[in-house]
Design a protein around this motif. Sequence first.
Motif, PDB file in Angstrom:
ATOM      1  N   ALA A   1       0.848  -1.192   0.000  1.00 30.31           N
ATOM      2  CA  ALA A   1       0.000   0.000   0.000  1.00 30.31           C
ATOM      3  C   ALA A   1       0.882   1.241   0.000  1.00 30.31           C
ATOM      4  CB  ALA A   1      -0.920   0.011   1.218  1.00 30.31           C
ATOM      5  N   VAL A   2       0.358   2.319  -0.569  1.00 24.72           N
ATOM      6  CA  VAL A   2       1.072   3.598  -0.596  1.00 24.72           C
ATOM      7  C   VAL A   2       0.124   4.679  -0.095  1.00 24.72           C
ATOM      8  CG1 VAL A   2       2.395   5.243  -1.963  1.00 24.72           C
ATOM      9  CG2 VAL A   2       2.386   2.812  -2.610  1.00 24.72           C
ATOM     10  N   LEU A   3       0.549   5.376   0.943  1.00 27.08           N
ATOM     11  CA  LEU A   3      -0.217   6.485   1.498  1.00 27.08           C
ATOM     12  C   LEU A   3       0.457   7.791   1.107  1.00 27.08           C
ATOM     13  CD1 LEU A   3      -0.843   5.053   5.082  1.00 27.08           C
ATOM     14  CD2 LEU A   3      -2.327   4.893   3.068  1.00 27.08           C
ATOM     15  N   PHE A   4      -0.343   8.841   0.967  1.00 26.11           N
ATOM     16  CA  PHE A   4       0.166  10.124   0.495  1.00 26.11           C
ATOM     17  C   PHE A   4      -0.235  11.255   1.432  1.00 26.11           C
ATOM     18  CE2 PHE A   4      -0.215   7.489  -3.237  1.00 26.11           C
ATOM     19  CZ  PHE A   4       0.906   7.794  -3.998  1.00 26.11           C
ATOM     20  N   ASP A   5       0.656  12.211   1.571  1.00 26.35           N
ATOM     21  CA  ASP A   5       0.313  13.527   2.097  1.00 26.35           C
ATOM     22  C   ASP A   5      -0.519  14.243   1.028  1.00 26.35           C
ATOM     23  OD1 ASP A   5       0.600  16.050   3.578  1.00 26.35           O
ATOM     24  OD2 ASP A   5       2.037  16.571   2.006  1.00 26.35           O
TER      25      ASP A   5
ATOM     26  N   GLU B   1      -8.650   4.632  -1.413  1.00 26.49           N
ATOM     27  CA  GLU B   1      -9.508   3.772  -0.602  1.00 26.49           C
ATOM     28  C   GLU B   1     -10.072   4.537   0.594  1.00 26.49           C
ATOM     29  OE1 GLU B   1      -8.608  -0.246   1.956  1.00 26.49           O
ATOM     30  OE2 GLU B   1      -7.695  -0.065  -0.043  1.00 26.49           O
ATOM     31  N   PHE B   2      -9.277   5.449   1.140  1.00 31.13           N
ATOM     32  CA  PHE B   2      -9.709   6.266   2.274  1.00 31.13           C
ATOM     33  C   PHE B   2      -8.850   7.518   2.344  1.00 31.13           C
ATOM     34  CE2 PHE B   2      -6.395   3.527   3.910  1.00 31.13           C
ATOM     35  CZ  PHE B   2      -5.627   4.383   4.677  1.00 31.13           C
ATOM     36  N   TRP B   3      -9.316   8.483   3.137  1.00 36.30           N
ATOM     37  CA  TRP B   3      -8.591   9.736   3.327  1.00 36.30           C
ATOM     38  C   TRP B   3      -8.834  10.195   4.764  1.00 36.30           C
ATOM     39  CZ3 TRP B   3     -11.605   8.345  -0.725  1.00 36.30           C
ATOM     40  CH2 TRP B   3     -12.984   8.595  -0.617  1.00 36.30           C
ATOM     41  N   LEU B   4      -7.780  10.439   5.493  1.00 41.76           N
ATOM     42  CA  LEU B   4      -7.854  10.821   6.900  1.00 41.76           C
ATOM     43  C   LEU B   4      -7.414  12.268   7.064  1.00 41.76           C
ATOM     44  CD1 LEU B   4      -6.160   7.700   8.550  1.00 41.76           C
ATOM     45  CD2 LEU B   4      -8.594   8.067   8.112  1.00 41.76           C
ATOM     46  N   TYR B   5      -8.051  12.971   7.998  1.00 41.40           N
ATOM     47  CA  TYR B   5      -7.597  14.331   8.305  1.00 41.40           C
ATOM     48  C   TYR B   5      -7.419  14.479   9.805  1.00 41.40           C
ATOM     49  CZ  TYR B   5     -12.574  15.402   9.183  1.00 41.40           C
ATOM     50  OH  TYR B   5     -13.862  15.412   9.653  1.00 41.40           O
ATOM     51  N   ALA B   6      -6.367  15.195  10.168  1.00 42.42           N
ATOM     52  CA  ALA B   6      -5.932  15.257  11.561  1.00 42.42           C
ATOM     53  C   ALA B   6      -6.970  15.895  12.468  1.00 42.42           C
ATOM     54  CB  ALA B   6      -4.613  16.018  11.654  1.00 42.42           C
ATOM     55  N   GLY B   7      -7.720  16.863  11.957  1.00 42.56           N
ATOM     56  CA  GLY B   7      -8.695  17.548  12.788  1.00 42.56           C
ATOM     57  C   GLY B   7      -9.736  16.608  13.365  1.00 42.56           C
TER      58      GLY B   7
ATOM     59  N   ASN C   1       3.092  12.811  14.778  1.00 40.99           N
ATOM     60  CA  ASN C   1       2.650  11.867  15.792  1.00 40.99           C
ATOM     61  C   ASN C   1       2.452  10.487  15.147  1.00 40.99           C
ATOM     62  OD1 ASN C   1       1.237  10.346  17.707  1.00 40.99           O
ATOM     63  ND2 ASN C   1       0.096  12.101  18.460  1.00 40.99           N
ATOM     64  N   PRO C   2       3.158   9.461  15.602  1.00 38.44           N
ATOM     65  CA  PRO C   2       3.016   8.142  14.969  1.00 38.44           C
ATOM     66  C   PRO C   2       1.612   7.569  15.080  1.00 38.44           C
ATOM     67  CG  PRO C   2       4.316   7.999  17.000  1.00 38.44           C
ATOM     68  CD  PRO C   2       4.162   9.462  16.686  1.00 38.44           C
ATOM     69  N   GLU C   3       0.818   8.058  16.033  1.00 39.98           N
ATOM     70  CA  GLU C   3      -0.550   7.552  16.160  1.00 39.98           C
ATOM     71  C   GLU C   3      -1.379   7.878  14.920  1.00 39.98           C
ATOM     72  OE1 GLU C   3      -2.386   8.852  19.751  1.00 39.98           O
ATOM     73  OE2 GLU C   3      -0.797   8.054  21.033  1.00 39.98           O
ATOM     74  N   MET C   4      -1.057   8.983  14.261  1.00 36.24           N
ATOM     75  CA  MET C   4      -1.761   9.349  13.020  1.00 36.24           C
ATOM     76  C   MET C   4      -1.559   8.266  11.965  1.00 36.24           C
ATOM     77  SD  MET C   4      -3.447  12.014  11.659  1.00 36.24           S
ATOM     78  CE  MET C   4      -3.857  12.701  10.056  1.00 36.24           C
ATOM     79  N   PHE C   5      -0.340   7.769  11.863  1.00 32.20           N
ATOM     80  CA  PHE C   5      -0.026   6.728  10.887  1.00 32.20           C
ATOM     81  C   PHE C   5      -0.565   5.373  11.338  1.00 32.20           C
ATOM     82  CE2 PHE C   5       3.082  10.096  10.475  1.00 32.20           C
ATOM     83  CZ  PHE C   5       3.143  10.299   9.109  1.00 32.20           C
ATOM     84  N   ALA C   6      -0.568   5.150  12.644  1.00 33.16           N
ATOM     85  CA  ALA C   6      -1.094   3.883  13.170  1.00 33.16           C
ATOM     86  C   ALA C   6      -2.571   3.727  12.827  1.00 33.16           C
ATOM     87  CB  ALA C   6      -0.887   3.814  14.681  1.00 33.16           C
ATOM     88  N   ILE C   7      -3.317   4.823  12.864  1.00 32.30           N
ATOM     89  CA  ILE C   7      -4.739   4.772  12.500  1.00 32.30           C
ATOM     90  C   ILE C   7      -4.891   4.408  11.025  1.00 32.30           C
ATOM     91  CG2 ILE C   7      -6.821   6.184  12.227  1.00 32.30           C
ATOM     92  CD1 ILE C   7      -5.905   7.712  14.758  1.00 32.30           C
TER      93      ILE C   7
ATOM     94  N   VAL D   1       8.440  12.298   6.880  1.00 28.53           N
ATOM     95  CA  VAL D   1       9.490  11.285   7.012  1.00 28.53           C
ATOM     96  C   VAL D   1       9.654  10.863   8.469  1.00 28.53           C
ATOM     97  CG1 VAL D   1      11.948  10.800   6.724  1.00 28.53           C
ATOM     98  CG2 VAL D   1      10.701  12.028   4.938  1.00 28.53           C
ATOM     99  N   VAL D   2       9.801  11.847   9.353  1.00 30.66           N
ATOM    100  CA  VAL D   2       9.990  11.527  10.769  1.00 30.66           C
ATOM    101  C   VAL D   2       8.784  10.758  11.312  1.00 30.66           C
ATOM    102  CG1 VAL D   2      10.254  12.512  13.082  1.00 30.66           C
ATOM    103  CG2 VAL D   2      11.559  13.464  11.165  1.00 30.66           C
ATOM    104  N   GLY D   3       7.580  11.214  10.972  1.00 32.20           N
ATOM    105  CA  GLY D   3       6.384  10.559  11.468  1.00 32.20           C
ATOM    106  C   GLY D   3       6.204   9.162  10.925  1.00 32.20           C
ATOM    107  N   ALA D   4       6.348   9.008   9.607  1.00 32.39           N
ATOM    108  CA  ALA D   4       6.164   7.685   9.001  1.00 32.39           C
ATOM    109  C   ALA D   4       7.204   6.701   9.515  1.00 32.39           C
ATOM    110  CB  ALA D   4       6.233   7.800   7.481  1.00 32.39           C
ATOM    111  N   ARG D   5       8.438   7.166   9.612  1.00 25.23           N
ATOM    112  CA  ARG D   5       9.513   6.279  10.084  1.00 25.23           C
ATOM    113  C   ARG D   5       9.254   5.832  11.527  1.00 25.23           C
ATOM    114  NH1 ARG D   5      14.439   9.336   9.212  1.00 25.23           N
ATOM    115  NH2 ARG D   5      14.666   8.349   7.176  1.00 25.23           N
ATOM    116  N   SER D   6       8.814   6.756  12.361  1.00 27.00           N
ATOM    117  CA  SER D   6       8.574   6.412  13.770  1.00 27.00           C
ATOM    118  C   SER D   6       7.427   5.420  13.934  1.00 27.00           C
ATOM    119  CB  SER D   6       8.293   7.673  14.588  1.00 27.00           C
ATOM    120  OG  SER D   6       7.065   8.269  14.195  1.00 27.00           O
ATOM    121  N   ALA D   7       6.526   5.368  12.943  1.00 28.97           N
ATOM    122  CA  ALA D   7       5.405   4.433  12.989  1.00 28.97           C
ATOM    123  C   ALA D   7       5.709   3.135  12.256  1.00 28.97           C
ATOM    124  CB  ALA D   7       4.164   5.087  12.388  1.00 28.97           C
ATOM    125  N   GLY D   8       6.922   3.001  11.744  1.00 29.58           N
ATOM    126  CA  GLY D   8       7.329   1.766  11.095  1.00 29.58           C
ATOM    127  C   GLY D   8       7.015   1.670   9.626  1.00 29.58           C
TER     128      GLY D   8
END
Length: 253
Positions: free
Chosen positions: A14-18, A163-169, A177-183, A206-213
Motif C-alpha cells: 500500500a502507498v499512502l500520500f500527504d 480507498e480512504f482519506w484521513l484528516y488530523a482535525g 505523531n506516529p498515532e496518526m499513521f497507526a490509525i 518522514v519523521v512521522g512515518a519512520r517512527s510508525a514503522g
Amino acid sequence: MTDEEYAWNEDIRAVLFDLDGTLRHSYPTFMQSFLQIAGSLNISTSQEKSRHANRYLHYYWAQSPELLADWPTYLERPELFWANHARLLLLAMGCSESESAPTGTEIARQMLESFKPEDHVLPDVPYTLRRLKSAGYRLGVVSNRRKPYEEQLANLELLEYFEFWLYAGELERWKPNPEMFAIALQQLGLPGNVVAYVGDNYYADVVGARSAGLWPVLLDPDNLFPEAGCPVIPRMGDLPGLLQEQIVQTSRQ
C-alpha cells in the motif's frame, strides 16, 4: 528499459500520500508570494536565505513547539498570528528582530489582501496514481488538514484513486505523531513495513512515518532536506520506478 523488464516491489502493498505539497499544489506557492513581497520591501531573498525560510516553514507546520505555542496565543487574532509567522520566517532568513517585527507585519498585511492561490495538480500525479492502482497497490491519503477535504479531492479528479482519506482535525492527532499513521495502518489492516508513505515535509512526513514503522519516501524537488536518510524523489512521476525492481532477463543475455 520497459515495464516488462521490471517487477513491482511485492514487499510494499500500500502507498499512502500527504495531500498539500504532494498531491495538491498551490499556485503561486506561499513561499513564492512571501519572498516576492519581502523583496519589494528591500529584504534580501538570496537563494540561501530563501532555502532557510523554506526549511523553517516545513519545520514550523510540523507541530513544532513554536506552532503549538503560537496557535492558542493568537487564536482570536489571525492577523497577529500571520504577522508573527512572517516575523519567524524573516528571522530564519537572517533578519534582525528589529527589522523582522515591523516588516513581518507588513508582509502579512499584504499577503492577507493579495494571496489568492489556486489549486494545481501536476500531470504526473494522476499518471502515478493510475500506475500504482493498476499494479495492485492500495492507496490512501493522510493529511494534517483540520477539516474534511473529500470534496476537494473530487474537484481535483483524484478521489477515485483512494480507498480512504484521513484528516488530523477529526482524529485529533497530527503528523509527525506516529498515532496518526497507526490509525491509517488500522484502516488498511496492514503492518507498517509493507506500507510506503509519500510526503514533501521531512519533519512531519518522514519523521512521522519512520517512527510508525512505515517506509517513508520524500518528495523534495528543491533538495531542501539532504539529510532525509530515506528514498528521495524530485517529482511524483519517479515514484513508480522507485517501487519497481529491475529483474535480470537471463533469456536475453
